[in-house]
Design a protein around this motif. Structure first.
Motif, PDB file in Angstrom:
ATOM      1  N   GLY A   1     -14.423 -11.262   3.685  1.00  0.00           N
ATOM      2  CA  GLY A   1     -15.067 -11.369   4.900  1.00  0.00           C
ATOM      3  C   GLY A   1     -14.783 -11.102   6.063  1.00  0.00           C
ATOM      4  N   LYS A   2     -13.572 -10.904   6.467  1.00  0.00           N
ATOM      5  CA  LYS A   2     -12.693 -10.101   7.605  1.00  0.00           C
ATOM      6  C   LYS A   2     -11.984  -9.174   6.928  1.00  0.00           C
ATOM      7  CE  LYS A   2     -13.171 -14.676   9.428  1.00  0.00           C
ATOM      8  NZ  LYS A   2     -14.190 -15.723   8.202  1.00  0.00           N
ATOM      9  N   ARG A   3     -12.121  -8.502   8.287  1.00  0.00           N
ATOM     10  CA  ARG A   3     -10.340  -7.262   8.271  1.00  0.00           C
ATOM     11  C   ARG A   3      -9.430  -7.707   8.224  1.00  0.00           C
ATOM     12  NH1 ARG A   3     -12.967  -4.689  13.270  1.00  0.00           N
ATOM     13  NH2 ARG A   3     -13.051  -7.304  14.315  1.00  0.00           N
ATOM     14  N   VAL A   4      -8.625  -7.640   7.840  1.00  0.00           N
ATOM     15  CA  VAL A   4      -6.801  -8.107   7.473  1.00  0.00           C
ATOM     16  C   VAL A   4      -6.011  -7.001   7.011  1.00  0.00           C
ATOM     17  CG1 VAL A   4      -5.319  -9.636   5.671  1.00  0.00           C
ATOM     18  CG2 VAL A   4      -8.104  -9.728   5.878  1.00  0.00           C
ATOM     19  N   LEU A   5      -5.440  -7.348   8.052  1.00  0.00           N
ATOM     20  CA  LEU A   5      -3.736  -6.088   7.512  1.00  0.00           C
ATOM     21  C   LEU A   5      -2.573  -7.100   7.516  1.00  0.00           C
ATOM     22  CD1 LEU A   5      -2.733  -3.206   8.335  1.00  0.00           C
ATOM     23  CD2 LEU A   5      -2.296  -3.547  10.600  1.00  0.00           C
ATOM     24  N   GLY A   6      -2.001  -6.423   6.594  1.00  0.00           N
ATOM     25  CA  GLY A   6      -0.549  -7.191   6.115  1.00  0.00           C
ATOM     26  C   GLY A   6       0.350  -6.867   6.142  1.00  0.00           C
ATOM     27  N   PHE A   7       1.784  -6.808   6.207  1.00  0.00           N
ATOM     28  CA  PHE A   7       2.915  -6.056   5.805  1.00  0.00           C
ATOM     29  C   PHE A   7       2.739  -5.313   4.547  1.00  0.00           C
ATOM     30  CE2 PHE A   7       4.597 -10.551   4.813  1.00  0.00           C
ATOM     31  CZ  PHE A   7       4.693 -10.370   3.549  1.00  0.00           C
ATOM     32  N   GLN A   8       3.970  -4.397   4.690  1.00  0.00           N
ATOM     33  CA  GLN A   8       4.506  -3.899   3.189  1.00  0.00           C
ATOM     34  C   GLN A   8       4.518  -4.783   2.535  1.00  0.00           C
ATOM     35  OE1 GLN A   8       7.325  -1.116   3.689  1.00  0.00           O
ATOM     36  NE2 GLN A   8       6.498   0.659   2.934  1.00  0.00           N
TER      37      GLN A   8
ATOM     38  N   ASN B   1       4.412  -0.815  10.325  1.00  0.00           N
ATOM     39  CA  ASN B   1       4.727  -1.097  11.337  1.00  0.00           C
ATOM     40  C   ASN B   1       4.197  -2.201  11.648  1.00  0.00           C
ATOM     41  OD1 ASN B   1       5.342  -1.033  14.260  1.00  0.00           O
ATOM     42  ND2 ASN B   1       3.828   1.181  14.154  1.00  0.00           N
ATOM     43  N   GLN B   2       5.080  -3.192  11.725  1.00  0.00           N
ATOM     44  CA  GLN B   2       4.355  -4.873  12.407  1.00  0.00           C
ATOM     45  C   GLN B   2       3.661  -4.665  13.354  1.00  0.00           C
ATOM     46  OE1 GLN B   2       6.913  -6.616   8.900  1.00  0.00           O
ATOM     47  NE2 GLN B   2       4.904  -8.027   9.209  1.00  0.00           N
ATOM     48  N   GLU B   3       4.385  -4.387  13.944  1.00  0.00           N
ATOM     49  CA  GLU B   3       3.959  -3.922  15.992  1.00  0.00           C
ATOM     50  C   GLU B   3       2.498  -3.667  16.006  1.00  0.00           C
ATOM     51  OE1 GLU B   3       4.726  -2.481  20.435  1.00  0.00           O
ATOM     52  OE2 GLU B   3       6.017  -1.819  18.622  1.00  0.00           O
ATOM     53  N   THR B   4       1.778  -3.189  15.091  1.00  0.00           N
ATOM     54  CA  THR B   4       0.112  -2.519  15.009  1.00  0.00           C
ATOM     55  C   THR B   4      -0.208  -3.454  14.984  1.00  0.00           C
ATOM     56  OG1 THR B   4       0.353  -1.820  12.786  1.00  0.00           O
ATOM     57  CG2 THR B   4       0.609  -0.490  14.412  1.00  0.00           C
ATOM     58  N   GLN B   5       0.166  -4.643  13.852  1.00  0.00           N
ATOM     59  CA  GLN B   5      -0.665  -6.172  13.497  1.00  0.00           C
ATOM     60  C   GLN B   5      -0.896  -6.530  15.316  1.00  0.00           C
ATOM     61  OE1 GLN B   5       2.416  -7.873  11.480  1.00  0.00           O
ATOM     62  NE2 GLN B   5       0.540  -7.565   9.713  1.00  0.00           N
ATOM     63  N   VAL B   6      -0.369  -6.531  15.609  1.00  0.00           N
ATOM     64  CA  VAL B   6      -0.303  -7.485  17.260  1.00  0.00           C
ATOM     65  C   VAL B   6      -1.327  -6.639  18.131  1.00  0.00           C
ATOM     66  CG1 VAL B   6       0.667  -7.845  19.364  1.00  0.00           C
ATOM     67  CG2 VAL B   6       2.185  -8.785  17.410  1.00  0.00           C
ATOM     68  N   MET B   7      -1.403  -4.884  17.694  1.00  0.00           N
ATOM     69  CA  MET B   7      -1.861  -4.101  19.527  1.00  0.00           C
ATOM     70  C   MET B   7      -3.680  -4.329  18.600  1.00  0.00           C
ATOM     71  SD  MET B   7      -0.119  -0.638  20.296  1.00  0.00           S
ATOM     72  CE  MET B   7       0.565  -1.021  18.402  1.00  0.00           C
ATOM     73  N   MET B   8      -3.746  -4.723  17.364  1.00  0.00           N
ATOM     74  CA  MET B   8      -5.147  -4.201  16.713  1.00  0.00           C
ATOM     75  C   MET B   8      -5.981  -5.423  16.432  1.00  0.00           C
ATOM     76  SD  MET B   8      -4.038  -1.472  13.537  1.00  0.00           S
ATOM     77  CE  MET B   8      -6.495  -1.793  12.582  1.00  0.00           C
ATOM     78  N   LEU B   9      -5.057  -6.612  16.805  1.00  0.00           N
ATOM     79  CA  LEU B   9      -6.053  -7.821  16.765  1.00  0.00           C
ATOM     80  C   LEU B   9      -5.697  -7.919  18.139  1.00  0.00           C
ATOM     81  CD1 LEU B   9      -3.635 -10.370  14.986  1.00  0.00           C
ATOM     82  CD2 LEU B   9      -5.743 -10.434  14.428  1.00  0.00           C
ATOM     83  N   LEU B  10      -5.616  -7.429  18.933  1.00  0.00           N
ATOM     84  CA  LEU B  10      -5.872  -8.096  20.556  1.00  0.00           C
ATOM     85  C   LEU B  10      -6.702  -7.392  21.062  1.00  0.00           C
ATOM     86  CD1 LEU B  10      -2.365  -7.821  22.535  1.00  0.00           C
ATOM     87  CD2 LEU B  10      -3.338  -9.760  22.264  1.00  0.00           C
ATOM     88  N   ARG B  11      -6.886  -5.662  20.148  1.00  0.00           N
ATOM     89  CA  ARG B  11      -7.815  -5.322  20.714  1.00  0.00           C
ATOM     90  C   ARG B  11      -9.409  -5.239  19.649  1.00  0.00           C
ATOM     91  NH1 ARG B  11      -3.562   0.441  20.736  1.00  0.00           N
ATOM     92  NH2 ARG B  11      -3.134   0.281  22.514  1.00  0.00           N
ATOM     93  N   GLY B  12      -8.905  -6.446  18.828  1.00  0.00           N
ATOM     94  CA  GLY B  12     -10.297  -6.626  17.796  1.00  0.00           C
ATOM     95  C   GLY B  12     -10.301  -5.651  17.801  1.00  0.00           C
ATOM     96  N   ARG B  13      -9.581  -5.104  16.160  1.00  0.00           N
ATOM     97  CA  ARG B  13     -10.002  -3.741  14.713  1.00  0.00           C
ATOM     98  C   ARG B  13      -9.698  -4.449  13.957  1.00  0.00           C
ATOM     99  NH1 ARG B  13      -6.453   1.153  16.966  1.00  0.00           N
ATOM    100  NH2 ARG B  13      -7.249   2.065  14.988  1.00  0.00           N
ATOM    101  N   ILE B  14      -8.781  -5.713  14.297  1.00  0.00           N
ATOM    102  CA  ILE B  14      -8.682  -6.689  12.846  1.00  0.00           C
ATOM    103  C   ILE B  14      -8.888  -7.979  13.092  1.00  0.00           C
ATOM    104  CG2 ILE B  14      -7.377  -4.662  11.609  1.00  0.00           C
ATOM    105  CD1 ILE B  14      -4.400  -6.720  12.825  1.00  0.00           C
ATOM    106  N   ASP B  15      -9.160  -8.645  12.307  1.00  0.00           N
ATOM    107  CA  ASP B  15      -9.204 -10.644  12.324  1.00  0.00           C
ATOM    108  C   ASP B  15      -8.426 -10.871  12.207  1.00  0.00           C
ATOM    109  OD1 ASP B  15     -12.609 -10.125  12.493  1.00  0.00           O
ATOM    110  OD2 ASP B  15     -12.808  -9.657  10.252  1.00  0.00           O
TER     111      ASP B  15
END
Length: 248
Positions: A129-136, A161-175
């Motif tokens: 049920g969560k929005r998940v972003l993993g590394f390659q 590009n694992q920097e996007t993980q930080v940005m998307m968490l901070l912006r609430g775009r992933i859980d």
């Protein structure tokens, strides 16, 4: 005739001196940049500093070949590379027709699940049920259980590009982000500046640690590396690099 012999002798001495000065070259395969282990400029980073320091002590000149994992594995198997870094030892043994020589552990990746502060997770099933972003290649590298679970997630993607993980968490775009803790901390500090990473994120150690070596075709190079790596530890250089790159 004597003049010709003299000239040949002088040229031989010059070439010999140049060869000694240049040293024997080693070509090492690495995948894409993954700060702080391999920095974006591809000239620095925790692993690169260790490898260079070790082989320069023995007058070797180290060159690095950067490419996706699949390509560096192929080139290593064909003996077009002297060594390969950050690939699972057992995988390389199966992919390489001749005997290979893994070093002692160079770095230990600590793959974790990351959420924003206060968003605690009980276990991996909490990802449903969560929005998940993993590394390659996380789906493949993190074991059969996670591979099965990831196929059940409605929103699951991976990024190079694992920097996007930080940005998307901070912006609430992933859980949820799935990353090595050292890599995530490096990028988080860039965005949080002087703030503590632990004040903003919760870390869930649902995966085991993944030790990685440098794998050689040559037993001689393996023995040089292992011997010098221990010396770097005894001399406090590894400790200093841990502090420099915030690897704990």
């Amino acid at each position: 005739m004597k003049s010709l012999i003299t000239i040949v002798f002088i040229l031989f001495k010059i070439n010999f001196a140049l060869a000694q000065d240049q040293g024997e070259r080693i070509l090492i395969g690495l995948s894409a940049a993954s700060p702080p282990y391999i920095m974006k400029d591809r000239r620095s980073g925790y692993e690169i500093e260790i490898i260079r320091e070790i082989f320069e002590r023995h007058k070797y000149k180290v060159d690095f070949f950067f490419a996706p994992n699949k390509r560096i594995i192929e080139k290593f198997a064909q003996k077009n590379l002297d060594a390969i870094v950050n690939i699972d030892n057992d995988f390389i043994r199966k992919a390489t027709p001749t005997k290979v020589y893994p070093s002692e552990t160079l770095v230990t990746f600590k793959n974790i699940v990351i959420t924003m502060k206060g968003k605690k997770l009980k276990d991996l099933n909490s990802l449903l049920g969560k929005r998940v972003l993993g590394f390659q290649n996380a789906r493949v590298l993190l074991g059969k259980d996670f591979k099965k679970l990831s196929s059940q997630l409605k929103y699951y993607n991976e990024t190079t590009n694992q920097e996007t993980q930080v940005m998307m968490l901070l912006r609430g775009r992933i859980d949820v982000a799935i990353s090595d803790q050292g890599i995530f901390n490096y990028f988080a500090k860039l965005h949080l500046k002087d703030k503590k990473v632990s004040d903003h994120f919760d870390f869930h150690p649902f995966f085991g640690q993944s030790p990685r070596s440098i794998i050689f075709h040559s037993k001689k190079l393996q023995e040089i590396f292992n011997s010098e790596l221990q010396k770097l530890k005894n001399e406090g250089i590894i400790r200093d690099l841990n502090e420099k790159y915030s690897i704990h």
